[in-house]
Design a protein around this motif. Structure first.
Motif, PDB file in Angstrom:
ATOM      1  N   LEU A  90       1.103  -1.350   0.056  1.00 39.02           N
ATOM      2  CA  LEU A  90      -0.010  -0.105   0.140  1.00 39.02           C
ATOM      3  C   LEU A  90       0.950   1.232  -0.088  1.00 39.02           C
ATOM      4  O   LEU A  90       1.595   1.594   0.951  1.00 39.02           O
ATOM      5  CB  LEU A  90      -0.960  -0.033   1.260  1.00 39.02           C
ATOM      6  N   ALA A  91       0.929   1.724  -1.238  1.00 38.66           N
ATOM      7  CA  ALA A  91       2.001   3.000  -1.369  1.00 38.66           C
ATOM      8  C   ALA A  91       1.252   4.344  -1.343  1.00 38.66           C
ATOM      9  O   ALA A  91       0.207   4.601  -1.823  1.00 38.66           O
ATOM     10  CB  ALA A  91       2.554   2.945  -2.739  1.00 38.66           C
ATOM     11  N   PHE A  92       1.671   5.124  -0.318  1.00 40.15           N
ATOM     12  CA  PHE A  92       1.091   6.522   0.076  1.00 40.15           C
ATOM     13  C   PHE A  92       1.800   7.591  -0.676  1.00 40.15           C
ATOM     14  O   PHE A  92       3.043   7.409  -1.105  1.00 40.15           O
ATOM     15  CB  PHE A  92       1.035   6.742   1.671  1.00 40.15           C
ATOM     16  N   ALA A  93       1.072   8.657  -1.070  1.00 37.67           N
ATOM     17  CA  ALA A  93       1.703   9.807  -1.777  1.00 37.67           C
ATOM     18  C   ALA A  93       3.129  10.166  -1.086  1.00 37.67           C
ATOM     19  O   ALA A  93       3.079  10.256   0.340  1.00 37.67           O
ATOM     20  CB  ALA A  93       0.742  10.774  -1.979  1.00 37.67           C
ATOM     21  N   PRO A  94       4.002  10.572  -1.523  1.00 34.99           N
ATOM     22  CA  PRO A  94       5.414  11.202  -0.936  1.00 34.99           C
ATOM     23  C   PRO A  94       4.931  12.406  -0.311  1.00 34.99           C
ATOM     24  O   PRO A  94       3.724  13.279  -0.523  1.00 34.99           O
ATOM     25  CB  PRO A  94       6.267  11.516  -2.067  1.00 34.99           C
ATOM     26  N   THR A  95       5.794  12.912   0.722  1.00 37.57           N
ATOM     27  CA  THR A  95       5.460  14.283   1.571  1.00 37.57           C
ATOM     28  C   THR A  95       5.312  15.514   0.479  1.00 37.57           C
ATOM     29  O   THR A  95       6.221  15.496  -0.505  1.00 37.57           O
ATOM     30  CB  THR A  95       6.660  14.412   2.328  1.00 37.57           C
TER      31      THR A  95
END
Length: 226
Positions: A90-95
């Protein structure tokens, strides 16, 4: 109905069997070797479906080395030998980017298919993403990856096909007390299952070593006997 005629038998649809609860555990950075072993064991065809290209061993290694465990979430289903047989990323958006979106990817070992593991991992990812404030979950997959797209459609996702690739997106509701409690409970269940398997694995490893020692002692005695 004519007199004396037996009433027609009404066939009721068979109820679908309820899916069993599958222990799913969060995978940490100390388990890169297990992730790598799982992915390297995939066939070239399976790597092609998982990554969108026929990833070589070196490319798989770079993917594993580049995993960001502080930002993303990885989940695994383990066998009794503590090997990962199904895994989700589950990949979240980068900062600095839109944090309301996340992307889901999954892989299942060939011998472990047909058990609904991909769907269970997707359900777990939905709970975690929702609790993290994600409102839109995306899946980028090849159009020929029918298994992945079926999971998305069954969950209510909208699938848009563009040539050889497809994109599915699922709108997630805001987190609730129920979703947060579910996330905690599912995480604990997966961790307890892993610890039990780890203890059993240690016991059988110890027992096998003990048997080897006993066998060695017995052989030594037989050789030394007059």
């Amino acid at each position: 109905m004519a007199a004396g005629q037996a009433p027609a038998t009404v066939r009721k649809p068979r109820p679908r069997a309820a899916a069993g609860l599958v222990p799913i555990r969060s995978v940490g950075p100390r388990e890169r070797h297990r992730i790598l072993s799982h992915l390297l064991a995939l066939s070239q065809r399976d790597r092609y479906l998982r990554f969108g290209y026929a990833a070589s061993d070196e490319q798989v290694q770079r993917y594993v080395d580049g995993l960001d465990f502080q930002r993303d979430e990885l989940f695994g289903i383990y066998n009794r030998r503590l090997e990962i047989i199904a895994m989700a990323h589950l990949a979240f958006a980068p900062t600095g980017q839109d944090g309301s979106c996340a992307e889901f990817g999954v892989s299942v070992s060939e011998h472990a298919r047909g058990r609904g593991y991909g769907a269970r991992l997707f359900e777990r990812a939905v709970v975690v993403a929702r609790n993290e404030g994600v409102s839109m979950l995306f899946i980028h997959a090849l159009s020929e990856n029918t298994a992945m797209l079926r999971i998305a459609r069954n969950a209510g996702a909208t699938v848009v096909r563009s040539g050889s690739e497809s994109e599915a997106h699922l709108e997630l509701p805001a987190p609730s007390l129920d979703s947060r409690v579910s996330g905690i409970a599912l995480g604990q269940f997966g961790e307890v299952d892993f610890q039990l398997k780890a203890r059993a694995h240690q016991f059988w490893t110890f027992l096998a070593g003990l048997q080897e020692v006993r066998s060695g002692v017995r052989d030594a005695r037989q050789r030394s006997a007059p």
